[in-house]
Design a protein around this motif. Sequence first.
Motif, short mmCIF file in Angstrom:
data_model
loop_
_atom_site.label_atom_id
_atom_site.label_comp_id
_atom_site.label_asym_id
_atom_site.label_seq_id
_atom_site.Cartn_x
_atom_site.Cartn_y
_atom_site.Cartn_z
N GLY A 8 -5.38 18.86 39.01
CA GLY A 8 -4.74 17.86 39.60
C GLY A 8 -4.87 17.74 41.16
O GLY A 8 -4.21 18.71 41.66
N PRO A 11 -0.67 14.96 45.51
CA PRO A 11 0.02 15.63 46.43
C PRO A 11 0.53 16.98 45.94
O PRO A 11 0.74 17.93 46.70
N ASP A 31 -10.18 18.57 39.88
CA ASP A 31 -9.65 17.39 39.85
C ASP A 31 -10.31 15.92 39.27
O ASP A 31 -11.48 16.29 39.38
N SER A 38 -3.57 9.88 42.23
CA SER A 38 -3.20 8.43 42.00
C SER A 38 -2.49 7.89 43.47
O SER A 38 -2.49 6.63 43.86
N GLY A 111 -13.83 17.41 37.69
CA GLY A 111 -13.81 17.59 36.33
C GLY A 111 -12.46 17.54 35.85
O GLY A 111 -11.59 17.39 36.21
N GLY A 113 -9.79 19.16 33.64
CA GLY A 113 -9.23 20.53 32.98
C GLY A 113 -8.34 20.74 32.01
O GLY A 113 -7.72 19.88 31.91
N GLY A 143 -0.05 14.58 37.10
CA GLY A 143 0.31 13.18 37.53
C GLY A 143 0.65 12.43 36.07
O GLY A 143 0.92 12.78 35.19
N TRP A 162 -0.62 -1.98 37.99
CA TRP A 162 -0.61 -1.78 39.37
C TRP A 162 -2.04 -1.27 39.98
O TRP A 162 -2.64 -1.51 41.03
C1 LIG Z 1 2.60 1.29 42.87
C2 LIG Z 1 3.30 2.83 43.11
C3 LIG Z 1 3.86 3.06 44.46
C4 LIG Z 1 4.11 3.88 45.03
N1 LIG Z 1 4.60 4.36 46.27
C5 LIG Z 1 5.15 5.40 46.59
C6 LIG Z 1 5.73 5.62 48.08
O1 LIG Z 1 5.52 4.90 48.84
N2 LIG Z 1 6.23 6.64 48.38
C7 LIG Z 1 6.26 8.07 47.50
O2 LIG Z 1 6.62 8.94 47.73
N3 LIG Z 1 5.73 7.87 46.11
C8 LIG Z 1 5.06 6.61 45.74
N4 LIG Z 1 4.69 6.53 44.44
C9 LIG Z 1 4.82 7.69 43.50
C10 LIG Z 1 3.71 8.24 43.82
O3 LIG Z 1 2.44 7.75 43.70
C11 LIG Z 1 3.52 9.72 42.73
O4 LIG Z 1 4.97 10.20 42.78
C12 LIG Z 1 2.72 10.55 43.00
O5 LIG Z 1 1.34 10.05 42.77
C13 LIG Z 1 2.79 11.95 42.00
O6 LIG Z 1 1.69 12.70 42.84
P1 LIG Z 1 1.05 13.93 41.78
O7 LIG Z 1 0.56 14.84 42.65
O8 LIG Z 1 2.31 14.18 40.66
O9 LIG Z 1 0.06 13.03 40.82
P2 LIG Z 1 -1.14 11.88 41.36
O10 LIG Z 1 -0.92 11.46 42.74
O11 LIG Z 1 -1.05 10.98 40.09
O12 LIG Z 1 -2.41 13.05 41.10
C14 LIG Z 1 -2.67 13.66 39.90
C15 LIG Z 1 -4.20 13.96 39.79
O13 LIG Z 1 -4.60 14.64 38.66
C16 LIG Z 1 -5.80 14.37 38.04
N5 LIG Z 1 -5.65 14.74 36.77
C17 LIG Z 1 -4.85 14.28 35.73
N6 LIG Z 1 -5.58 14.95 34.54
C18 LIG Z 1 -6.41 15.76 35.10
C19 LIG Z 1 -6.87 16.81 34.03
N7 LIG Z 1 -6.82 17.21 33.00
N8 LIG Z 1 -7.61 17.61 34.87
C20 LIG Z 1 -8.03 17.59 36.28
N9 LIG Z 1 -7.40 16.62 36.77
C21 LIG Z 1 -6.58 15.70 36.22
C22 LIG Z 1 -5.70 12.86 38.41
O14 LIG Z 1 -7.14 12.27 38.42
C23 LIG Z 1 -5.04 12.82 39.79
O15 LIG Z 1 -6.20 12.78 40.78
C24 LIG Z 1 4.23 5.16 44.03
C25 LIG Z 1 3.90 5.12 42.59
C26 LIG Z 1 3.45 3.84 42.45
C27 LIG Z 1 3.13 3.44 40.84
#
Ligand SMILES: Cc1cc2nc3c(=O)[nH]c(=O)nc-3n(C[C@H](O)[C@H](O)[C@H](O)COP(=O)(O)OP(=O)(O)OC[C@H]3O[C@@H](n4cnc5c(N)ncnc54)[C@H](O)[C@@H]3O)c2cc1C
Length: 456
Positions: A8, A11, A31, A38, A111, A113, A143, A162
């Motif tokens: 993933g 962040p 990723d 996202s 890819g 994972g 995520g 969204w």
């Molecule tokens: C509309 C909206 C607005 C937001 N605005 C804010 C904001 O202003 N400020 C804030 O702090 N937070 C905000 N958030 C929340 C924030 O977007 C999430 O908390 C954040 O994206 C979490 O990050 P993450 O790294 O956990 O996952 P993500 O950003 O979702 O990244 C996960 C990644 O993992 C990849 N992935 C998934 N499964 C696999 C797999 N099996 N193998 C390889 N890759 C994989 C996905 O493709 C993705 O690229 C918002 C959320 C929404 C819905």
Amino acid sequence: MTRVAILGGGPGGYEAALVAAQLGADVTLVDRDGIGGSTVLTDCVPSKTLIATSEVMTDAADSRELGVLLGEESVRADLAAVNARVKALAVAQSQDTAASVEKAGVRIVPGVGRLAATDRVVVEAVDGPGEEVPADVVLLATGARPRVLPDAEPDGERILTWEQLYDLPELPERLVVVGSGVTGAEFASAYNALGSDVVLVSSRDRVLPSEDADAAHVLEDVFVRRGVNVLPRSRAAAVKRAADGVVVTLEDGRTVDGSHCLLAVGSVPNTDGLGLRECGVDVDERGFIAVDRVSRTSARGVYAAGDCTGVLMLASVAAMQGRIAMWHSLGDAVTPLNLRTVSATVFTSPEIATVGWSQAAAEAGEIEAQTIKLPLATNARAKMQGIHDGFVKLFCRPVTGIVVGGVVVAPRASELIHPLSLAVHAGLTVDQVAQAFTVYPSLSGSIAEAARRLRR
Ligand SMILES: Cc1cc2nc3c(=O)[nH]c(=O)nc-3n(C[C@H](O)[C@H](O)[C@H](O)COP(=O)(O)OP(=O)(O)OC[C@H]3O[C@@H](n4cnc5c(N)ncnc54)[C@H](O)[C@@H]3O)c2cc1C
């Protein structure tokens, strides 16, 4: 050299990759959709880019009070241009992030994972053969995705998540937003400013049920004044396409018509098919990965960060969980995650920014705290800028005066909260906050004024 495999690239994943590379590990980042995740491609960055345009519209609408007469033709948003800008900016941000991660020495593998064992990740590559990545440390940061209701199937045209909003060619005439949490409130505020007729369907008594009650009331008053139709205690049961729009049916049988419907009813974790249970990684009944405050899962050597853990769904928290995981697993100094110091913002107009303990917690007896709330209406800079809505609220411990939390409701509250965030993080007292200079005139003057009023 310690081998780190990260699933993933949001962040939670890419910030961890940067830390691991800095600490000398051999890092592979897998990723599926693009570095930045996202956050960058569909959620946080796109929504805040859209909101940047809606802010200009709000300023334009309010400019008459400041003596600005706009021309004959009313100001309007060109949604196709706005959306093109949103998508281009997101892609550019993803590329920038990927470039900085690669520059740090991280190997990116596009890819899907999954865990084959606690020390091995299998990747189905986007193009080309898959591969196995052996690892001493694994970080899961996959995520979450929008939750959908069984009787409200998104079609990408009229019934939207969204993630699908930015393909709209034109501004929705009448947008029904289902869900009045942070995401629903932000989009209701933005599309109202852009010129859509907005109906906000809220299953609770008020919008933003989990936020500071005074802040939510300010926002509700602003919504009413600006013509957002808030339907409290209204739970959506189904959303269906109609001839030239949508019909939202509420659980009590009432119906709400619209041209489009946005579903903002929460997120579900991307944890299916990751091989978690087989490898001894505990998940809860909703599929979120259980972690402790240093991001460890129940399986040795496997860590998790971000939305897939459901700890607090913010990009900033995901990033911190990811960094903590690497500091811990690679033997660096680490402080466990402390949710009582997190600052967050609801990017409505006005913005609602919070940090630390809440008034609800104080009223529930979870912490003893003194409170002050100062409306911005008396602040000189607010008057100059035509700001009528908002306040600064501060919470401090009764005996020591240590600042434990705060709320700012104002334009750009996301920037104004930082002094309070520093105070909470560093355990500053109201005396210390009160004695620091603020600029005159400034909205932050109200923060110092609130601290002065709490001095004993
Ligand atoms: C509309 C909206 C607005 C937001 N605005 C804010 C904001 O202003 N400020 C804030 O702090 N937070 C905000 N958030 C929340 C924030 O977007 C999430 O908390 C954040 O994206 C979490 O990050 P993450 O790294 O956990 O996952 P993500 O950003 O979702 O990244 C996960 C990644 O993992 C990849 N992935 C998934 N499964 C696999 C797999 N099996 N193998 C390889 N890759 C994989 C996905 O493709 C993705 O690229 C918002 C959320 C929404 C819905």
